[in-house]
Scaffold this motif. Sequence first.
Motif, PDB file in Angstrom:
ATOM      1  N   MET A   1       8.652  13.301  42.547  1.00  0.00           N
ATOM      2  CA  MET A   1       9.283  14.586  42.391  1.00  0.00           C
ATOM      3  C   MET A   1       8.670  15.352  41.217  1.00  0.00           C
ATOM      4  SD  MET A   1      13.175  15.707  42.238  1.00  0.00           S
ATOM      5  CE  MET A   1      13.720  16.571  40.808  1.00  0.00           C
ATOM      6  N   ALA A   2       8.294  14.646  40.154  1.00  0.00           N
ATOM      7  CA  ALA A   2       7.728  15.328  38.986  1.00  0.00           C
ATOM      8  C   ALA A   2       6.440  16.054  39.364  1.00  0.00           C
ATOM      9  CB  ALA A   2       7.473  14.329  37.873  1.00  0.00           C
ATOM     10  N   ARG A   3       5.665  15.463  40.237  1.00  0.00           N
ATOM     11  CA  ARG A   3       4.414  16.096  40.651  1.00  0.00           C
ATOM     12  C   ARG A   3       4.686  17.389  41.416  1.00  0.00           C
ATOM     13  NH1 ARG A   3      -0.234  12.860  43.898  1.00  0.00           N
ATOM     14  NH2 ARG A   3       0.660  13.688  45.788  1.00  0.00           N
ATOM     15  N   ARG A   4       5.715  17.400  42.233  1.00  0.00           N
ATOM     16  CA  ARG A   4       6.055  18.592  43.015  1.00  0.00           C
ATOM     17  C   ARG A   4       6.522  19.730  42.131  1.00  0.00           C
ATOM     18  NH1 ARG A   4       7.872  19.083  47.814  1.00  0.00           N
ATOM     19  NH2 ARG A   4       9.931  19.762  47.198  1.00  0.00           N
ATOM     20  N   TRP A   5       7.223  19.426  41.063  1.00  0.00           N
ATOM     21  CA  TRP A   5       7.804  20.443  40.203  1.00  0.00           C
ATOM     22  C   TRP A   5       7.038  20.612  38.895  1.00  0.00           C
ATOM     23  CZ3 TRP A   5      11.551  23.805  41.410  1.00  0.00           C
ATOM     24  CH2 TRP A   5      12.259  23.567  42.589  1.00  0.00           C
ATOM     25  N   GLY A   6       5.995  19.829  38.670  1.00  0.00           N
ATOM     26  CA  GLY A   6       5.289  19.816  37.389  1.00  0.00           C
ATOM     27  C   GLY A   6       4.786  21.174  36.931  1.00  0.00           C
ATOM     28  N   LEU A   7       4.077  21.875  37.769  1.00  0.00           N
ATOM     29  CA  LEU A   7       3.510  23.168  37.379  1.00  0.00           C
ATOM     30  C   LEU A   7       4.610  24.198  37.115  1.00  0.00           C
ATOM     31  CD1 LEU A   7       0.952  24.751  36.841  1.00  0.00           C
ATOM     32  CD2 LEU A   7       0.825  25.275  39.281  1.00  0.00           C
ATOM     33  N   ALA A   8       5.654  24.181  37.921  1.00  0.00           N
ATOM     34  CA  ALA A   8       6.762  25.115  37.715  1.00  0.00           C
ATOM     35  C   ALA A   8       7.479  24.824  36.400  1.00  0.00           C
ATOM     36  CB  ALA A   8       7.739  25.041  38.884  1.00  0.00           C
ATOM     37  N   LEU A   9       7.728  23.555  36.126  1.00  0.00           N
ATOM     38  CA  LEU A   9       8.380  23.198  34.867  1.00  0.00           C
ATOM     39  C   LEU A   9       7.500  23.530  33.672  1.00  0.00           C
ATOM     40  CD1 LEU A   9      10.046  19.808  35.857  1.00  0.00           C
ATOM     41  CD2 LEU A   9      11.165  21.996  35.441  1.00  0.00           C
ATOM     42  N   PHE A  10       6.212  23.276  33.798  1.00  0.00           N
ATOM     43  CA  PHE A  10       5.275  23.603  32.723  1.00  0.00           C
ATOM     44  C   PHE A  10       5.293  25.100  32.435  1.00  0.00           C
ATOM     45  CE2 PHE A  10       0.934  24.722  31.310  1.00  0.00           C
ATOM     46  CZ  PHE A  10       0.907  23.992  30.117  1.00  0.00           C
ATOM     47  N   SER A  11       5.294  25.902  33.471  1.00  0.00           N
ATOM     48  CA  SER A  11       5.344  27.360  33.302  1.00  0.00           C
ATOM     49  C   SER A  11       6.631  27.793  32.605  1.00  0.00           C
ATOM     50  CB  SER A  11       5.237  28.066  34.654  1.00  0.00           C
ATOM     51  OG  SER A  11       4.008  27.793  35.258  1.00  0.00           O
ATOM     52  N   ALA A  12       7.744  27.219  33.006  1.00  0.00           N
ATOM     53  CA  ALA A  12       9.021  27.576  32.393  1.00  0.00           C
ATOM     54  C   ALA A  12       9.071  27.163  30.924  1.00  0.00           C
ATOM     55  CB  ALA A  12      10.173  26.939  33.167  1.00  0.00           C
ATOM     56  N   VAL A  13       8.572  25.985  30.607  1.00  0.00           N
ATOM     57  CA  VAL A  13       8.558  25.518  29.212  1.00  0.00           C
ATOM     58  C   VAL A  13       7.637  26.393  28.370  1.00  0.00           C
ATOM     59  CG1 VAL A  13       7.855  23.590  27.713  1.00  0.00           C
ATOM     60  CG2 VAL A  13       9.243  23.159  29.744  1.00  0.00           C
ATOM     61  N   CYS A  14       6.448  26.687  28.889  1.00  0.00           N
ATOM     62  CA  CYS A  14       5.523  27.560  28.153  1.00  0.00           C
ATOM     63  C   CYS A  14       6.147  28.933  27.909  1.00  0.00           C
ATOM     64  CB  CYS A  14       4.205  27.706  28.906  1.00  0.00           C
ATOM     65  SG  CYS A  14       3.187  26.232  28.828  1.00  0.00           S
ATOM     66  N   GLY A  15       6.810  29.468  28.895  1.00  0.00           N
ATOM     67  CA  GLY A  15       7.476  30.753  28.744  1.00  0.00           C
ATOM     68  C   GLY A  15       8.544  30.719  27.667  1.00  0.00           C
ATOM     69  N   THR A  16       9.293  29.633  27.628  1.00  0.00           N
ATOM     70  CA  THR A  16      10.332  29.480  26.608  1.00  0.00           C
ATOM     71  C   THR A  16       9.711  29.411  25.214  1.00  0.00           C
ATOM     72  OG1 THR A  16      11.700  28.302  28.211  1.00  0.00           O
ATOM     73  CG2 THR A  16      12.271  28.047  25.884  1.00  0.00           C
ATOM     74  N   ILE A  17       8.626  28.676  25.084  1.00  0.00           N
ATOM     75  CA  ILE A  17       7.955  28.555  23.780  1.00  0.00           C
ATOM     76  C   ILE A  17       7.384  29.905  23.337  1.00  0.00           C
ATOM     77  CG2 ILE A  17       5.970  27.525  22.600  1.00  0.00           C
ATOM     78  CD1 ILE A  17       6.520  24.991  24.335  1.00  0.00           C
ATOM     79  N   VAL A  18       6.724  30.602  24.235  1.00  0.00           N
ATOM     80  CA  VAL A  18       6.146  31.908  23.905  1.00  0.00           C
ATOM     81  C   VAL A  18       7.257  32.902  23.556  1.00  0.00           C
ATOM     82  CG1 VAL A  18       4.893  33.874  24.880  1.00  0.00           C
ATOM     83  CG2 VAL A  18       4.039  31.564  25.236  1.00  0.00           C
ATOM     84  N   ALA A  19       8.344  32.887  24.303  1.00  0.00           N
ATOM     85  CA  ALA A  19       9.456  33.793  24.017  1.00  0.00           C
ATOM     86  C   ALA A  19      10.081  33.473  22.661  1.00  0.00           C
ATOM     87  CB  ALA A  19      10.502  33.713  25.126  1.00  0.00           C
ATOM     88  N   ALA A  20      10.212  32.195  22.345  1.00  0.00           N
ATOM     89  CA  ALA A  20      10.764  31.809  21.044  1.00  0.00           C
ATOM     90  C   ALA A  20       9.859  32.274  19.908  1.00  0.00           C
ATOM     91  CB  ALA A  20      10.959  30.299  20.986  1.00  0.00           C
ATOM     92  N   ALA A  21       8.551  32.175  20.121  1.00  0.00           N
ATOM     93  CA  ALA A  21       7.608  32.647  19.101  1.00  0.00           C
ATOM     94  C   ALA A  21       7.735  34.156  18.909  1.00  0.00           C
ATOM     95  CB  ALA A  21       6.183  32.268  19.492  1.00  0.00           C
ATOM     96  N   LYS A  22       7.889  34.884  19.995  1.00  0.00           N
ATOM     97  CA  LYS A  22       8.056  36.342  19.891  1.00  0.00           C
ATOM     98  C   LYS A  22       9.384  36.708  19.213  1.00  0.00           C
ATOM     99  CE  LYS A  22       4.312  38.064  21.439  1.00  0.00           C
ATOM    100  NZ  LYS A  22       3.459  38.836  20.548  1.00  0.00           N
ATOM    101  N   LEU A  23      10.423  35.941  19.497  1.00  0.00           N
ATOM    102  CA  LEU A  23      11.697  36.179  18.823  1.00  0.00           C
ATOM    103  C   LEU A  23      11.581  35.938  17.326  1.00  0.00           C
ATOM    104  CD1 LEU A  23      14.370  34.728  21.274  1.00  0.00           C
ATOM    105  CD2 LEU A  23      14.069  37.110  20.580  1.00  0.00           C
ATOM    106  N   ALA A  24      10.819  34.896  16.971  1.00  0.00           N
ATOM    107  CA  ALA A  24      10.610  34.604  15.549  1.00  0.00           C
ATOM    108  C   ALA A  24       9.838  35.731  14.865  1.00  0.00           C
ATOM    109  CB  ALA A  24       9.877  33.284  15.383  1.00  0.00           C
ATOM    110  N   GLN A  25       9.043  36.467  15.621  1.00  0.00           N
ATOM    111  CA  GLN A  25       8.287  37.603  15.088  1.00  0.00           C
ATOM    112  C   GLN A  25       9.092  38.905  15.171  1.00  0.00           C
ATOM    113  OE1 GLN A  25       4.724  37.694  17.454  1.00  0.00           O
ATOM    114  NE2 GLN A  25       3.857  35.870  16.481  1.00  0.00           N
ATOM    115  N   GLN A  26      10.378  38.777  15.476  1.00  0.00           N
ATOM    116  CA  GLN A  26      11.272  39.935  15.573  1.00  0.00           C
ATOM    117  C   GLN A  26      10.853  40.904  16.687  1.00  0.00           C
ATOM    118  OE1 GLN A  26      14.034  39.982  13.609  1.00  0.00           O
ATOM    119  NE2 GLN A  26      13.326  38.025  12.793  1.00  0.00           N
ATOM    120  N   ALA A  27      10.443  40.355  17.828  1.00  0.00           N
ATOM    121  CA  ALA A  27      10.054  41.182  18.975  1.00  0.00           C
ATOM    122  C   ALA A  27      10.850  40.741  20.207  1.00  0.00           C
ATOM    123  CB  ALA A  27       8.554  41.055  19.217  1.00  0.00           C
ATOM    124  N   PRO A  28      12.142  41.070  20.259  1.00  0.00           N
ATOM    125  CA  PRO A  28      12.954  40.601  21.380  1.00  0.00           C
ATOM    126  C   PRO A  28      12.551  41.209  22.727  1.00  0.00           C
ATOM    127  CG  PRO A  28      14.209  42.121  20.011  1.00  0.00           C
ATOM    128  CD  PRO A  28      12.912  41.848  19.295  1.00  0.00           C
TER     129      PRO A  28
END
Length: 140
Positions: free
Chosen positions: A1-28
């Motif tokens: 199952m991890a292989r089937r969802w791996g790319l989607a989960l990776f994209s979601a995690v990366c998006g969360t990290i990038v969004a958190a970095a932008k929030l830390a830069q005061q860019a909501p």
Amino acid sequence: MARRWGLALFSAVCGTIVAAAKLAQQAPGAAAVLLAIFLVLALVTSPLIFPRPVPVAEAAGSGRPVVYWRPGCPYCLRLRARLGPEAARLVWVDIWRDPEGAAVVRGITGGDETVPTVVLDGEGHVNPDPQWVRERLRAV
């Protein structure tokens, strides 16, 4: 199952990290836009946008054309998107979920698992043009 969802989960995690970095830069605003983009990418690369996958045994007995695919495949996504509602007329076999389906694809392609592989009238076609598939569906 991890292989089937791996790319989607990776994209979601990366998006969360990038969004958190932008929030830390005061860019909501930028954080929200980037998170939305990554979540759309996660949805597109997930198995959710494809019709319900069926086992090879069920697909073979249906008498309908069969598409062998795998999650995250851009060519499978292109075929699915360009077929639109007509995609429901095909039977979709996820080769990552069904090892027997992967074996069928290897038999058609000469040993590799190139997808999408479409079987129409008992003949396999590797990565066919979506327009060609649509025309064949109309003829059936």
